[in-house]
Structure formats: C-alpha cells, structure tokens
Design a protein around this motif. Structure first.
Motif, PDB file in Angstrom:
ATOM      1  N   ILE A  41     -60.210  53.407  64.960  1.00  0.00           N
ATOM      2  CA  ILE A  41     -60.460  52.154  65.677  1.00  0.00           C
ATOM      3  C   ILE A  41     -59.200  51.288  65.807  1.00  0.00           C
ATOM      4  CG2 ILE A  41     -61.233  50.754  63.708  1.00  0.00           C
ATOM      5  CD1 ILE A  41     -63.419  49.621  65.651  1.00  0.00           C
ATOM      6  N   THR A  42     -58.264  51.447  64.880  1.00  0.00           N
ATOM      7  CA  THR A  42     -57.016  50.656  64.941  1.00  0.00           C
ATOM      8  C   THR A  42     -55.877  51.453  65.586  1.00  0.00           C
ATOM      9  OG1 THR A  42     -56.298  51.403  62.745  1.00  0.00           O
ATOM     10  CG2 THR A  42     -57.582  49.347  62.858  1.00  0.00           C
ATOM     11  N   ASN A  43     -56.155  52.718  65.925  1.00  0.00           N
ATOM     12  CA  ASN A  43     -55.113  53.622  66.402  1.00  0.00           C
ATOM     13  C   ASN A  43     -53.981  53.677  65.363  1.00  0.00           C
ATOM     14  OD1 ASN A  43     -54.131  55.488  68.239  1.00  0.00           O
ATOM     15  ND2 ASN A  43     -52.934  53.964  69.360  1.00  0.00           N
ATOM     16  N   GLY A  44     -54.403  53.668  64.095  1.00  0.00           N
ATOM     17  CA  GLY A  44     -53.455  53.602  62.979  1.00  0.00           C
ATOM     18  C   GLY A  44     -52.879  54.946  62.573  1.00  0.00           C
ATOM     19  N   THR A  45     -51.814  54.865  61.803  1.00  0.00           N
ATOM     20  CA  THR A  45     -51.189  56.042  61.225  1.00  0.00           C
ATOM     21  C   THR A  45     -50.982  55.796  59.737  1.00  0.00           C
ATOM     22  OG1 THR A  45     -48.995  55.211  61.749  1.00  0.00           O
ATOM     23  CG2 THR A  45     -49.970  56.708  63.351  1.00  0.00           C
TER      24      THR A  45
END
Length: 160
Positions: free
Chosen positions: A150-154
């Motif tokens: 959902i945050t396009n996180g890594t």
C-alpha cells in the motif's frame, strides 16, 4: 452506549485497499507516548512495533522511514537506501502540514501525498507489525507485505 471512535485516514486507506488490520488503542493520559511504552500498553513486543519518521534529502524531496520503536535511524544508511547524498529529519512543526499527521500519530499509510517509503529490513521477520493508526492512542496491526504494497515501500537496513 459508548461513542464509537471515527476511523482515521490510515484505516480508511487500508479498508479501501482491502487490507485486513486490527486496531489497538492505548491510554494516553499518563503521557507515556514513546514507542516502547506504546508497545507495552498494546501488549506487544517492541521489536514488532514500528515508528514512522519523515526526513528530507539534500535533493529537497521527502522520504519516510519505518523502523522498530527501540531503534535509532541511521541517516547515512537511509541516504544510501533513498539514493541521495544526505538526509535529515524534518522539523517537527513541518510534520502536520506535510503529512496530515501529528508527532506521535504519524502513520506510513494515508499521508497527504505519497512519499518514497522504506521499512527496516527486520519487518520481514514478523507475520504482522504495529504502526501508528493515524492518531495518538491508536495503532494498527497489519501484515508487512500489505504495508509494503500500500505504501509502495521497500526494505533496507536503516538503523544504527
């Protein structure tokens, strides 16, 4: 009948994305709002409770870092993860206008606009983690994969 708390923007975003979460609330009257105290109040391991920190790079862009509450941010490691020369914490007074969240209630989900978001690599060790639910006194428990999506996180090594 007790008045039902309203949902935060973070909760609405999770729900609209079809992401399951568990809301945890804790008492704020004692003034103990540090991450370790919050973890204890929620009955959770502090390693599994994460805080959200907002920074600004030398490129003038903002970056969000999500790390375990007991840990300290390694700004050099964060700069490497973000691909910039240097990073520093934003002044606390800039947090609300930038993100829509106040200090102690900043969630990586549902900020005013999306920012590059990085989670400490230890996030993958857990089935679920707790992050701020978008207000002081509320945490949400979510699967790390869902938060990353959902945050396009890594993920990266982010702590000292």
């Amino acid at each position: 009948m007790a008045k039902k708390e309203t949902k935060t923007n973070a909760m609405r975003m999770l729900e609209s994305a079809g992401i399951a979460y568990t809301e945890h609330t804790y008492d704020v009257e004692d003034g103990k709002l540090d991450g370790v105290s919050v973890a204890e109040k929620c009955g959770e391991d502090p390693e599994q409770v994460f805080k959200t920190l907002v920074t600004e790079g030398n490129d003038r862009n903002h970056y969000v870092f999500v790390i375990p509450v007991k840990e300290k941010l390694d700004l050099k490691a964060c700069a490497r993860a973000a691909g910039v020369k240097s990073i520093e914490m934003i002044p606390q007074k800039e947090l609300l206008p930038l993100t829509g969240y106040i200090h102690g209630g900043c969630s990586p989900v549902g900020m005013k606009k999306p920012f590059p978001t990085f989670f400490d690599e230890t996030v993958v060790l857990f089935d679920t983690i707790l992050v701020s639910g978008g207000r002081i006194g509320t945490q949400v428990e979510v699967a790390p994969d869902d938060l990353l999506r959902i945050t396009n996180g890594t993920t990266a090594a982010l702590t000292v």
